[in-house]
Design an enzyme around this catalytic site. Sequence first.
Site, PDB file in Angstrom:
ATOM      1  N   ASP A  33       0.854  -1.204   0.000  1.00 27.15           N
ATOM      2  CA  ASP A  33       0.000   0.000   0.000  1.00 27.15           C
ATOM      3  C   ASP A  33       0.884   1.246   0.000  1.00 27.15           C
ATOM      4  OD1 ASP A  33       0.262  -1.221   2.943  1.00 27.15           O
ATOM      5  OD2 ASP A  33       0.397   0.963   3.061  1.00 27.15           O
ATOM      6  N   ASP A  43       0.622   3.666   2.277  1.00 23.62           N
ATOM      7  CA  ASP A  43       0.391   4.289   3.574  1.00 23.62           C
ATOM      8  C   ASP A  43      -0.677   5.386   3.404  1.00 23.62           C
ATOM      9  OD1 ASP A  43       1.112   3.918   6.324  1.00 23.62           O
ATOM     10  OD2 ASP A  43       2.021   5.892   6.286  1.00 23.62           O
TER      11      ASP A  43
HETATM   12  N1  LIG Z   1       1.187   1.249   5.726  1.00 26.04           N
HETATM   13  C1  LIG Z   1       1.694   0.397   6.597  1.00 26.04           C
HETATM   14  N2  LIG Z   1       2.123   0.829   7.809  1.00 26.04           N
HETATM   15  C2  LIG Z   1       2.649  -0.056   8.691  1.00 26.04           C
HETATM   16  N3  LIG Z   1       2.763  -1.361   8.472  1.00 26.04           N
HETATM   17  C3  LIG Z   1       2.352  -1.835   7.287  1.00 26.04           C
HETATM   18  N4  LIG Z   1       2.359  -3.077   6.779  1.00 26.04           N
HETATM   19  C4  LIG Z   1       1.833  -3.023   5.547  1.00 26.04           C
HETATM   20  N5  LIG Z   1       1.480  -1.752   5.234  1.00 26.04           N
HETATM   21  C5  LIG Z   1       1.808  -0.982   6.311  1.00 26.04           C
END
Ligand SMILES: Nc1ncnc2[nH]cnc12
Length: 292
Positions: free
Chosen positions: A211, A213
């Site tokens: 992703d 974030d």
């Molecule tokens: N955006 C994110 N923040 C923290 N841990 C994660 N693991 C997978 N995506 C994450």
Amino acid sequence: MTQDTMIAVIGGSGIYEIDGLEAAEWVSVDTPWGAPSDQILTGHLDGVKMAFLPRHGRGHVHSPTEVPYRANIDALKRLGATDVFSVSACGSFREEMAPGDFVIVDQFIDRTFARDKSFFGTGCVAHVSTAHPTCARLSDAAEEAAKLAGVTVHRGGTYLCMEGPQFSSMAESKMYRESWGCDVIGMTNMPEAKLAREAELCYASIAMVTDYDSWHPEHGAVDISDILATLQGNSNNGRDLVRRLPALLGKQRDLCPHGCDRALEFAVMTAPDKRDPALLAKLDAVAGRVLG
Ligand SMILES: Nc1ncnc2[nH]cnc12
Ligand SMILES: CSC[C@H]1O[C@H](OP(=O)(O)O)[C@H](O)[C@@H]1O
């Protein structure tokens, strides 16, 4: 000095076993630091000894804060592991590090605050260097394995390790990306990498982007269902990559050219007559080489 290679894989979210192991067996390992996250799957691949530990346990039982990091590293060392690969899910702070890509992490910023971070302490104090917290030899192998598996791989990246379990606010996400220069974010590689260094284990981190974030104007807030969909779509790539590691590393290994396996050589500060016998006993697997 050569020794048998034993590749250990610590599988993160979405990776609870690896396939293709010969003579595969789940084994229980007790440690002075408590129980590891789960039993450890041992076996051989291409004639190389392998050990696989699901970081959160099968069924995803342990939160990032509650993963027994010290027991995990001790258990792998006790089994004879020499080379440890972390496979993790992560968020990305870079447009070009897209969901589904792999990043061979080489630096960390540790923002965790609720975890035991060292095997050492009162009665046996030690300070190891973590200037280069990952092993370039293992990172080379991980990069090569990713290329052979046909996945998009980025060599090098700074991983912000947050405490979690909640994801970051948008303000935090932007700060990590714009001011701190981080590339990816996750919740588990610290203190794992620090503990591997204390245990004189070579360690590399393979992070799969799931992703963007929460900083990305077109992607909005990080959402667990999107993460799970990306993980499901890419877990075969992660397993394919892992399957290629033994052929690249071989059955035997020399001393680490970067000194990971000698990290404790001059690290212990406590005078021999001031050392706590109870702590020394707990350090048998991790530091027996230097403590005698
Ligand atoms: N955006 C994110 N923040 C923290 N841990 C994660 N693991 C997978 N995506 C994450
Ligand atoms: C499933 S999203 C959050 C979760 O995933 C990552 O775990 P791991 O590093 O073990 O793959 C991240 O660090 C969080 O723990």
